[in-house]
Motif scaffolding. Structure first.
Motif, PDB file in Angstrom:
ATOM      1  N   SER A   9       0.825  -1.209   0.000  1.00  0.00           N
ATOM      2  CA  SER A   9       0.000   0.000   0.000  1.00  0.00           C
ATOM      3  C   SER A   9       0.861   1.262   0.000  1.00  0.00           C
ATOM      4  O   SER A   9       0.609   2.176   0.770  1.00  0.00           O
ATOM      5  CB  SER A   9      -0.939   0.003   1.207  1.00  0.00           C
ATOM      6  OG  SER A   9      -0.182   0.052   2.403  1.00  0.00           O
ATOM      7  N   LEU A  10       1.883   1.287  -0.838  1.00  0.00           N
ATOM      8  CA  LEU A  10       2.703   2.493  -0.954  1.00  0.00           C
ATOM      9  C   LEU A  10       1.913   3.593  -1.647  1.00  0.00           C
ATOM     10  O   LEU A  10       1.244   3.346  -2.647  1.00  0.00           O
ATOM     11  CB  LEU A  10       3.978   2.194  -1.752  1.00  0.00           C
ATOM     12  CG  LEU A  10       5.009   1.321  -1.075  1.00  0.00           C
ATOM     13  CD1 LEU A  10       6.130   0.989  -2.038  1.00  0.00           C
ATOM     14  CD2 LEU A  10       5.569   2.016   0.146  1.00  0.00           C
ATOM     15  N   TRP A  11       1.999   4.803  -1.116  1.00  0.00           N
ATOM     16  CA  TRP A  11       1.330   5.946  -1.720  1.00  0.00           C
ATOM     17  C   TRP A  11       2.394   6.877  -2.284  1.00  0.00           C
ATOM     18  O   TRP A  11       3.054   7.594  -1.535  1.00  0.00           O
ATOM     19  CB  TRP A  11       0.480   6.677  -0.697  1.00  0.00           C
ATOM     20  CG  TRP A  11      -0.754   5.946  -0.306  1.00  0.00           C
ATOM     21  CD1 TRP A  11      -1.151   4.711  -0.694  1.00  0.00           C
ATOM     22  CD2 TRP A  11      -1.780   6.428   0.556  1.00  0.00           C
ATOM     23  NE1 TRP A  11      -2.346   4.375  -0.123  1.00  0.00           N
ATOM     24  CE2 TRP A  11      -2.756   5.418   0.644  1.00  0.00           C
ATOM     25  CE3 TRP A  11      -1.977   7.607   1.256  1.00  0.00           C
ATOM     26  CZ2 TRP A  11      -3.910   5.565   1.408  1.00  0.00           C
ATOM     27  CZ3 TRP A  11      -3.116   7.743   2.014  1.00  0.00           C
ATOM     28  CH2 TRP A  11      -4.081   6.737   2.085  1.00  0.00           C
ATOM     29  N   PRO A  12       2.566   6.863  -3.606  1.00  0.00           N
ATOM     30  CA  PRO A  12       3.638   7.676  -4.187  1.00  0.00           C
ATOM     31  C   PRO A  12       3.285   9.151  -4.294  1.00  0.00           C
ATOM     32  O   PRO A  12       2.149   9.521  -4.523  1.00  0.00           O
ATOM     33  CB  PRO A  12       3.845   7.063  -5.567  1.00  0.00           C
ATOM     34  CG  PRO A  12       2.657   6.241  -5.842  1.00  0.00           C
ATOM     35  CD  PRO A  12       1.941   5.986  -4.566  1.00  0.00           C
TER      36      PRO A  12
ATOM     37  N   SER B 123       1.452   5.120 -14.975  1.00  0.00           N
ATOM     38  CA  SER B 123       0.213   5.226 -14.206  1.00  0.00           C
ATOM     39  C   SER B 123      -1.022   4.972 -15.050  1.00  0.00           C
ATOM     40  O   SER B 123      -2.093   4.721 -14.510  1.00  0.00           O
ATOM     41  CB  SER B 123       0.102   6.618 -13.590  1.00  0.00           C
ATOM     42  OG  SER B 123       1.196   6.875 -12.774  1.00  0.00           O
TER      43      SER B 123
ATOM     44  N   SER C  33      -0.095   0.940  -5.585  1.00  0.00           N
ATOM     45  CA  SER C  33       0.375   2.330  -5.615  1.00  0.00           C
ATOM     46  C   SER C  33      -0.514   3.209  -6.473  1.00  0.00           C
ATOM     47  O   SER C  33      -0.050   4.126  -7.129  1.00  0.00           O
ATOM     48  CB  SER C  33       1.806   2.375  -6.158  1.00  0.00           C
ATOM     49  OG  SER C  33       2.655   1.639  -5.352  1.00  0.00           O
ATOM     50  N   GLU C  34      -1.805   2.915  -6.465  1.00  0.00           N
ATOM     51  CA  GLU C  34      -2.689   3.661  -7.343  1.00  0.00           C
ATOM     52  C   GLU C  34      -3.102   5.016  -6.787  1.00  0.00           C
ATOM     53  O   GLU C  34      -3.563   5.870  -7.511  1.00  0.00           O
ATOM     54  CB  GLU C  34      -3.926   2.835  -7.634  1.00  0.00           C
ATOM     55  CG  GLU C  34      -4.715   2.473  -6.399  1.00  0.00           C
ATOM     56  CD  GLU C  34      -5.527   1.215  -6.610  1.00  0.00           C
ATOM     57  OE1 GLU C  34      -5.849   0.919  -7.762  1.00  0.00           O
ATOM     58  OE2 GLU C  34      -5.825   0.549  -5.625  1.00  0.00           O
TER      59      GLU C  34
ATOM     60  N   CYS D  42       1.611  10.912   1.794  1.00  0.00           N
ATOM     61  CA  CYS D  42       2.408   9.964   1.007  1.00  0.00           C
ATOM     62  C   CYS D  42       3.549   9.389   1.827  1.00  0.00           C
ATOM     63  O   CYS D  42       4.007   9.988   2.784  1.00  0.00           O
ATOM     64  CB  CYS D  42       2.978  10.665  -0.218  1.00  0.00           C
ATOM     65  SG  CYS D  42       1.700  11.242  -1.318  1.00  0.00           S
TER      66      CYS D  42
ATOM     67  N   LEU E 182       6.064   7.499  -0.224  1.00  0.00           N
ATOM     68  CA  LEU E 182       7.053   7.199  -1.247  1.00  0.00           C
ATOM     69  C   LEU E 182       7.235   8.421  -2.129  1.00  0.00           C
ATOM     70  O   LEU E 182       6.310   8.832  -2.827  1.00  0.00           O
ATOM     71  CB  LEU E 182       6.614   5.999  -2.099  1.00  0.00           C
ATOM     72  CG  LEU E 182       7.485   5.659  -3.283  1.00  0.00           C
ATOM     73  CD1 LEU E 182       8.869   5.223  -2.826  1.00  0.00           C
ATOM     74  CD2 LEU E 182       6.839   4.575  -4.127  1.00  0.00           C
TER      75      LEU E 182
ATOM     76  N   LEU F 177       9.826   0.282  -8.507  1.00  0.00           N
ATOM     77  CA  LEU F 177       8.790   0.231  -7.468  1.00  0.00           C
ATOM     78  C   LEU F 177       8.778  -1.120  -6.771  1.00  0.00           C
ATOM     79  O   LEU F 177       8.656  -1.200  -5.551  1.00  0.00           O
ATOM     80  CB  LEU F 177       7.422   0.531  -8.077  1.00  0.00           C
ATOM     81  CG  LEU F 177       6.246   0.430  -7.108  1.00  0.00           C
ATOM     82  CD1 LEU F 177       6.272   1.587  -6.121  1.00  0.00           C
ATOM     83  CD2 LEU F 177       4.939   0.380  -7.834  1.00  0.00           C
TER      84      LEU F 177
ATOM     85  N   GLN G 168       9.357  -2.034  -2.921  1.00  0.00           N
ATOM     86  CA  GLN G 168       8.429  -2.852  -2.149  1.00  0.00           C
ATOM     87  C   GLN G 168       9.164  -3.951  -1.397  1.00  0.00           C
ATOM     88  O   GLN G 168       8.830  -4.254  -0.253  1.00  0.00           O
ATOM     89  CB  GLN G 168       7.380  -3.479  -3.071  1.00  0.00           C
ATOM     90  CG  GLN G 168       6.293  -2.538  -3.492  1.00  0.00           C
ATOM     91  CD  GLN G 168       5.249  -3.234  -4.349  1.00  0.00           C
ATOM     92  OE1 GLN G 168       5.577  -4.048  -5.213  1.00  0.00           O
ATOM     93  NE2 GLN G 168       4.000  -2.912  -4.108  1.00  0.00           N
TER      94      GLN G 168
END
Length: 193
Positions: free
Chosen positions: A47-50, A66, A77-78, A87, A89, A163, A167
């Motif tokens: 659940s990375l939030w860039p 994207s 990472s959507e 965020c 990331l 990415l 992760q």
């Protein structure tokens, strides 16, 4: 007659498909036991939030990553938030001028811990072809970088690979790493308290 929707979670045998490996542990009839650090790492990893910080052609490649053909959302990472406080990331893409260095550092500092950084492309990693007085020769001069993505500009596949490498780092990171003396010394070397 409407067609039933299965959302691609079951195969022909009716078994539920697992898209990511569960943390190692002990499982039985109706229970699963593992270490808290592995569950937290698994949750963070998926659940990375860039926070995109794009200045030139690498940003266009990130937009393609994207978009629907490559779909970075498949990796959790959507959610692109364009505010650093939401965020974890930071993805720096493109040429960073020395005048922009304090802004990149300020964005990094506004992000909450734990936070990770990916330098996308030759310019963010090493200054690229711009070996001039006005271009920062790599963002690792102002903030710590976790993953470097090579290319000028890198293809969307390379950005996805970067990415996925990030992760892997996130999933294996100890819960106590951020409190260690070594990590504090790293931040102090960048002038970050």
């Amino acid at each position: 007659m409407s067609r039933p929707v299965q959302y691609n979670v079951k195969n022909e045998g009716g078994k539920i498909l697992i898209t990511d490996e569960m943390p190692s542990g002990l499982e039985g009839e109706g229970f699963f036991a593992t270490k808290l650090s592995e569950v937290v790492g698994w949750g963070r990893k998926n659940s990375l939030w860039p926070m995109p910080f794009a200045t030139s052609c690498c940003g266009i490649e990130f937009m393609a990553t994207s978009a629907s053909h490559y779909d970075i959302g498949r990796f959790g990472s959507e959610r692109m938030a364009h505010t650093p406080r939401q965020c974890d990331l930071l993805m720096v893409m493109g040429t960073i001028a020395k005048k922009m260095g304090p802004i990149v550092k300020q964005v990094y500092l506004q992000m909450s811990e734990p936070r990770w950084v990916i330098a996308v492309g030759a310019c963010a990693s090493s200054g690229g072809i711009f070996d001039t007085y006005s271009v920062l020769q790599g963002i690792d001069q102002i903030i710590p970088v976790d993953v470097y993505v090579p290319g000028c500009p890198p293809r969307p596949e390379a950005i996805i690979d970067g990415l996925m490498k990030c992760q892997d780092l996130v999933g294996q990171e100890s819960l106590r790493r951020r409190n260690s003396d070594r990590y504090k010394a790293l931040l102090n070397s960048y002038g970050i308290e």
